[in-house]
Design a protein around this motif. Structure first.
Motif, PDB file in Angstrom:
ATOM      1  N   ASN A 271       0.822  -1.211   0.000  1.00 53.87           N
ATOM      2  CA  ASN A 271       0.000   0.000   0.000  1.00 53.87           C
ATOM      3  C   ASN A 271       0.860   1.267   0.000  1.00 53.87           C
ATOM      4  O   ASN A 271       0.505   2.271  -0.622  1.00 53.87           O
ATOM      5  CB  ASN A 271      -0.946   0.004   1.193  1.00 53.87           C
ATOM      6  CG  ASN A 271      -2.081  -0.989   1.037  1.00 53.87           C
ATOM      7  OD1 ASN A 271      -2.247  -1.593  -0.032  1.00 53.87           O
ATOM      8  ND2 ASN A 271      -2.851  -1.179   2.084  1.00 53.87           N
ATOM      9  N   LEU A 272       1.981   1.226   0.704  1.00 55.12           N
ATOM     10  CA  LEU A 272       2.870   2.382   0.698  1.00 55.12           C
ATOM     11  C   LEU A 272       3.471   2.592  -0.682  1.00 55.12           C
ATOM     12  O   LEU A 272       3.648   3.738  -1.125  1.00 55.12           O
ATOM     13  CB  LEU A 272       3.963   2.206   1.747  1.00 55.12           C
ATOM     14  CG  LEU A 272       3.497   2.275   3.208  1.00 55.12           C
ATOM     15  CD1 LEU A 272       4.654   1.998   4.158  1.00 55.12           C
ATOM     16  CD2 LEU A 272       2.865   3.625   3.524  1.00 55.12           C
ATOM     17  N   GLU A 273       3.758   1.507  -1.380  1.00 58.27           N
ATOM     18  CA  GLU A 273       4.260   1.638  -2.745  1.00 58.27           C
ATOM     19  C   GLU A 273       3.173   2.215  -3.652  1.00 58.27           C
ATOM     20  O   GLU A 273       3.456   3.040  -4.532  1.00 58.27           O
ATOM     21  CB  GLU A 273       4.717   0.275  -3.272  1.00 58.27           C
ATOM     22  CG  GLU A 273       5.352   0.334  -4.650  1.00 58.27           C
ATOM     23  CD  GLU A 273       6.529   1.287  -4.723  1.00 58.27           C
ATOM     24  OE1 GLU A 273       6.675   1.963  -5.770  1.00 58.27           O
ATOM     25  OE2 GLU A 273       7.293   1.375  -3.748  1.00 58.27           O
ATOM     26  N   THR A 274       1.925   1.810  -3.435  1.00 55.78           N
ATOM     27  CA  THR A 274       0.807   2.397  -4.183  1.00 55.78           C
ATOM     28  C   THR A 274       0.730   3.892  -3.938  1.00 55.78           C
ATOM     29  O   THR A 274       0.550   4.686  -4.870  1.00 55.78           O
ATOM     30  CB  THR A 274      -0.514   1.718  -3.768  1.00 55.78           C
ATOM     31  OG1 THR A 274      -0.532   0.367  -4.228  1.00 55.78           O
ATOM     32  CG2 THR A 274      -1.715   2.460  -4.356  1.00 55.78           C
ATOM     33  N   ALA A 275       0.872   4.304  -2.679  1.00 54.95           N
ATOM     34  CA  ALA A 275       0.815   5.724  -2.357  1.00 54.95           C
ATOM     35  C   ALA A 275       1.930   6.494  -3.061  1.00 54.95           C
ATOM     36  O   ALA A 275       1.715   7.609  -3.558  1.00 54.95           O
ATOM     37  CB  ALA A 275       0.901   5.918  -0.840  1.00 54.95           C
ATOM     38  N   ARG A 276       3.110   5.911  -3.133  1.00 56.34           N
ATOM     39  CA  ARG A 276       4.222   6.587  -3.807  1.00 56.34           C
ATOM     40  C   ARG A 276       3.936   6.739  -5.308  1.00 56.34           C
ATOM     41  O   ARG A 276       4.203   7.794  -5.895  1.00 56.34           O
ATOM     42  CB  ARG A 276       5.518   5.802  -3.579  1.00 56.34           C
ATOM     43  CG  ARG A 276       5.962   5.771  -2.115  1.00 56.34           C
ATOM     44  CD  ARG A 276       7.307   5.076  -1.961  1.00 56.34           C
ATOM     45  NE  ARG A 276       7.596   4.865  -0.549  1.00 56.34           N
ATOM     46  CZ  ARG A 276       7.452   3.699   0.082  1.00 56.34           C
ATOM     47  NH1 ARG A 276       7.032   2.630  -0.583  1.00 56.34           N
ATOM     48  NH2 ARG A 276       7.720   3.598   1.372  1.00 56.34           N
ATOM     49  N   ALA A 277       3.397   5.691  -5.908  1.00 58.83           N
ATOM     50  CA  ALA A 277       3.091   5.763  -7.346  1.00 58.83           C
ATOM     51  C   ALA A 277       2.007   6.799  -7.614  1.00 58.83           C
ATOM     52  O   ALA A 277       2.086   7.564  -8.592  1.00 58.83           O
ATOM     53  CB  ALA A 277       2.667   4.386  -7.844  1.00 58.83           C
ATOM     54  N   LEU A 278       0.990   6.833  -6.765  1.00 59.66           N
ATOM     55  CA  LEU A 278      -0.077   7.825  -6.931  1.00 59.66           C
ATOM     56  C   LEU A 278       0.448   9.239  -6.701  1.00 59.66           C
ATOM     57  O   LEU A 278       0.000  10.193  -7.349  1.00 59.66           O
ATOM     58  CB  LEU A 278      -1.219   7.528  -5.970  1.00 59.66           C
ATOM     59  CG  LEU A 278      -2.057   6.293  -6.276  1.00 59.66           C
ATOM     60  CD1 LEU A 278      -2.994   5.982  -5.117  1.00 59.66           C
ATOM     61  CD2 LEU A 278      -2.865   6.487  -7.567  1.00 59.66           C
ATOM     62  N   ASN A 279       1.394   9.367  -5.790  1.00 59.01           N
ATOM     63  CA  ASN A 279       1.978  10.678  -5.517  1.00 59.01           C
ATOM     64  C   ASN A 279       2.668  11.234  -6.765  1.00 59.01           C
ATOM     65  O   ASN A 279       2.638  12.450  -7.014  1.00 59.01           O
ATOM     66  CB  ASN A 279       2.973  10.566  -4.362  1.00 59.01           C
ATOM     67  CG  ASN A 279       3.401  11.921  -3.825  1.00 59.01           C
ATOM     68  OD1 ASN A 279       2.572  12.786  -3.568  1.00 59.01           O
ATOM     69  ND2 ASN A 279       4.701  12.097  -3.662  1.00 59.01           N
ATOM     70  N   GLU A 280       3.253  10.372  -7.553  1.00 55.86           N
ATOM     71  CA  GLU A 280       3.887  10.812  -8.796  1.00 55.86           C
ATOM     72  C   GLU A 280       2.843  11.308  -9.790  1.00 55.86           C
ATOM     73  O   GLU A 280       3.070  12.306 -10.490  1.00 55.86           O
ATOM     74  CB  GLU A 280       4.706   9.664  -9.385  1.00 55.86           C
ATOM     75  CG  GLU A 280       5.910   9.273  -8.532  1.00 55.86           C
ATOM     76  CD  GLU A 280       6.677   8.099  -9.108  1.00 55.86           C
ATOM     77  OE1 GLU A 280       6.312   7.640 -10.212  1.00 55.86           O
ATOM     78  OE2 GLU A 280       7.633   7.633  -8.455  1.00 55.86           O
ATOM     79  N   VAL A 281       1.711  10.616  -9.875  1.00 55.34           N
ATOM     80  CA  VAL A 281       0.627  11.076 -10.759  1.00 55.34           C
ATOM     81  C   VAL A 281       0.119  12.437 -10.291  1.00 55.34           C
ATOM     82  O   VAL A 281      -0.104  13.350 -11.097  1.00 55.34           O
ATOM     83  CB  VAL A 281      -0.531  10.053 -10.794  1.00 55.34           C
ATOM     84  CG1 VAL A 281      -1.645  10.541 -11.721  1.00 55.34           C
ATOM     85  CG2 VAL A 281      -0.030   8.683 -11.240  1.00 55.34           C
ATOM     86  N   ALA A 282      -0.062  12.578  -8.990  1.00 55.87           N
ATOM     87  CA  ALA A 282      -0.549  13.846  -8.437  1.00 55.87           C
ATOM     88  C   ALA A 282       0.419  14.982  -8.744  1.00 55.87           C
ATOM     89  O   ALA A 282       0.001  16.094  -9.108  1.00 55.87           O
ATOM     90  CB  ALA A 282      -0.754  13.719  -6.931  1.00 55.87           C
ATOM     91  N   ALA A 283       1.712  14.712  -8.618  1.00 55.01           N
ATOM     92  CA  ALA A 283       2.706  15.758  -8.880  1.00 55.01           C
ATOM     93  C   ALA A 283       2.623  16.229 -10.323  1.00 55.01           C
ATOM     94  O   ALA A 283       2.753  17.441 -10.597  1.00 55.01           O
ATOM     95  CB  ALA A 283       4.101  15.230  -8.563  1.00 55.01           C
ATOM     96  N   ARG A 284       2.383  15.308 -11.242  1.00 54.95           N
ATOM     97  CA  ARG A 284       2.253  15.706 -12.653  1.00 54.95           C
ATOM     98  C   ARG A 284       1.012  16.556 -12.877  1.00 54.95           C
ATOM     99  O   ARG A 284       0.947  17.351 -13.825  1.00 54.95           O
ATOM    100  CB  ARG A 284       2.231  14.459 -13.550  1.00 54.95           C
ATOM    101  CG  ARG A 284       3.542  13.687 -13.556  1.00 54.95           C
ATOM    102  CD  ARG A 284       3.611  12.720 -14.719  1.00 54.95           C
ATOM    103  NE  ARG A 284       2.665  11.624 -14.610  1.00 54.95           N
ATOM    104  CZ  ARG A 284       2.922  10.453 -14.014  1.00 54.95           C
ATOM    105  NH1 ARG A 284       4.112  10.255 -13.445  1.00 54.95           N
ATOM    106  NH2 ARG A 284       2.012   9.494 -13.981  1.00 54.95           N
TER     107      ARG A 284
END
Length: 365
Positions: A271-284
Motif C-alpha cells: 500500500n505504501l508503494e501504491t501511495a508513492r506511485a499515486l503521488n507521482e501522478v498527483a505531482a504531474r
C-alpha cells in the motif's frame, strides 16, 4: 480595582464564503451540499484544544463549508465531538444556523446494554434525543442510520427514520455503509412511506472502490443510489491518511498511524508503494496526493453524471491542513491518461474496514 476577563472578538464569517465553493444537489432532493464537507470523527474530542477546533470550524465556514458531519460516538470520549461543536455553534455561529447543515448518526456502540447500538426504534430515537441535547439544537438537518443491523427488521429501522422526520427532529434522513441491495430495499420502503431517503454515506477512495463493484444483482451501490434518488457523500476519501504525502517516506510518530488512531495494516509495504506511485501522478497534475484523491472521488461519473458523488467528508487537524485540502477543488477534471495511470497504480487495496457492516442480511431475515 476592576478586573475584566478577556473575551475574544466575536467571529464574523468571510463575506466571500460562497464565491469559490461548488455546491451539488443531493439526489432527487432540493438540498445542495458543498463539494467538501467537514467531518468531526477525529480531532474534535476532549483530547484536542477547543481553540484549535474552533479555528478549524471558523476556517471551514469562511471557505463555504456549510456541512458539518458528526455522529453520536465521535470523540473521544463518545459524545464529545457533538458537545464541542455545539458550543462553537452556540457561541460563534448561532446567527448563521440557517446557513449550516448539521448531520449526525446512530447505530454503532454508544452506551452499555442492548439499546446502546443497532437499528431498533429504541436506540435511534433515544440516541437522537441525546445528540440534540449535546448539540444544543432543536433539530439536525440530516440524521443517518450509521450501519446495517442484522438483528433489527429493516422496516423497523426505516419506520423510525420516517417518524423522526415527522417529529421535526431531523429534516432529512439517510443511511451509511449499506450494501447496494439493502440500499434499494430501504429506499423502496421509505418511498412507500412518503419520506424518501436523502443520502447514503459510504467509505470510498482510490484504494477502496467497493461502491463501484456490482452487487448480487449486477448493480453497484452508486447505481442503486442514483436510480433510487439518493445522493452519495463519501467518507474516508483519503483512506485514513494512506492517500496523503505523510506516509510516502515512512510512518511519523506524530501521525494518526504513529499515535494508534489508524489501522497499521493499511500501511503495508504494498500500500505504501501504491501511495508513492499515486503521488507521482498527483505531482504531474500539480496537486498533492491528498488533493488528487479528493478530486478523484468528486470526479464526474455515470451517464449524464448520474453517479457523481455529491460531497466528500474530510477531517482536519489544523486550519492550514483544511485549507490545503480545499485546494483540491481547483482541479476536479481528469484526462483519460491520468485515470488510466491511477487505475494502474492503485488496485483495490483492501482497506475497507467497514465492509462487514455492508453485508447485513435484509429485512431481519
Amino acid at each position: 480595582m476592576n478586573y475584566y476577563r478577556y473575551a475574544p472578538p466575536a467571529y464574523a464569517p468571510a463575506a466571500d464564503r460562497y464565491e469559490t465553493m461548488p455546491f451539488r444537489r443531493v439526489g432527487r432532493s432540493g438540498l445542495q451540499l458543498p463539494a467538501i464537507s467537514l467531518g468531526l470523527w477525529h480531532n474534535f474530542g476532549d483530547d484536542r484544544p477547543l481553540s484549535v477546533q474552533r479555528e478549524i470550524i471558523h476556517r471551514a465556514f469562511d471557505r463555504g463549508v456549510t456541512h458539518f458531519d458528526l455522529a453520536n460516538n465521535y470523540g473521544p470520549p463518545h459524545g464529545s465531538a457533538e458537545k464541542n461543536f455545539g458550543r462553537v455553534l452556540r457561541e460563534d455561529l448561532s446567527r448563521h444556523r440557517d446557513e449550516i447543515i448539521v448531520s449526525t448518526k446512530a447505530g454503532w456502540g454508544m452506551w452499555p446494554g442492548p439499546y446502546g447500538f443497532g437499528g431498533s426504534r429504541k436506540h435511534l430515537m433515544a440516541s437522537l434525543d441525546q445528540s440534540l441535547e449535546r448539540l444544543g439544537v432543536d433539530y439536525v438537518d440530516v440524521f443517518y442510520h450509521h450501519r446495517p443491523d442484522p438483528d433489527a427488521p429493516l422496516e423497523e429501522t426505516m419506520y423510525a427514520l420516517r417518524d423522526i422526520v415527522a417529529s421535526g427532529k431531523a429534516l432529512y434522513v439517510g443511511v451509511s455503509s449499506y450494501g447496494p441491495e439493502l440500499t434499494a430495499e430501504a429506499a423502496e420502503i421509505m418511498a412507500g412511506e412518503g419520506v424518501p431517503l436523502l443520502i447514503h454515506q459510504p467509505s470510498y477512495s482510490i484504494v477502496n472502490r467497493w461502491v463501484e463493484r456490482p452487487g448480487e444483482d449486477g448493480r453497484s451501490l452508486l447505481r442503486e443510489a442514483a436510480d433510487n434518488g439518493l445522493g452519495v457523500i463519501a467518507f474516508s476519501p483519503l483512506a485514513q491518511g494512506l492517500l496523503t504525502n505523510r506516509y510516502v517516506d515512512g510512518i511519523p510518530e506524530a501521525s494518526r498511524a504513529g499515535s494508534g488512531k489508524m489501522n497499521r495494516d493499511f500501511l503495508s509495504p504494498e500500500n505504501l508503494e501504491t501511495a508513492r506511485a499515486l503521488n507521482e501522478v498527483a505531482a504531474r497534475r500539480g496537486q498533492t496526493l491528498a488533493q488528487m484523491a479528493l478530486a478523484w472521488v468528486l470526479r464526474e461519473q455515470g451517464e449524464n453524471g448520474a453517479e457523481t458523488v455529491a460531497s466528500t467528508v474530510i477531517g482536519a487537524s489544523s486550519a492550514s491542513q483544511l485549507e490545503e485540502n480545499l485546494q483540491a477543488l481547483a482541479n476536479l477534471s481528469f484526462s483519460d491518461e491520468e485515470l488510466a495511470a491511477i487505475d494502474a497504480a492503485a488496485p483495490d487495496a483492501g482497506v475497507n474496514q467497514w465492509e462487514s457492516a455492508t453485508k447485513s442480511r435484509t429485512r431481519g431475515e
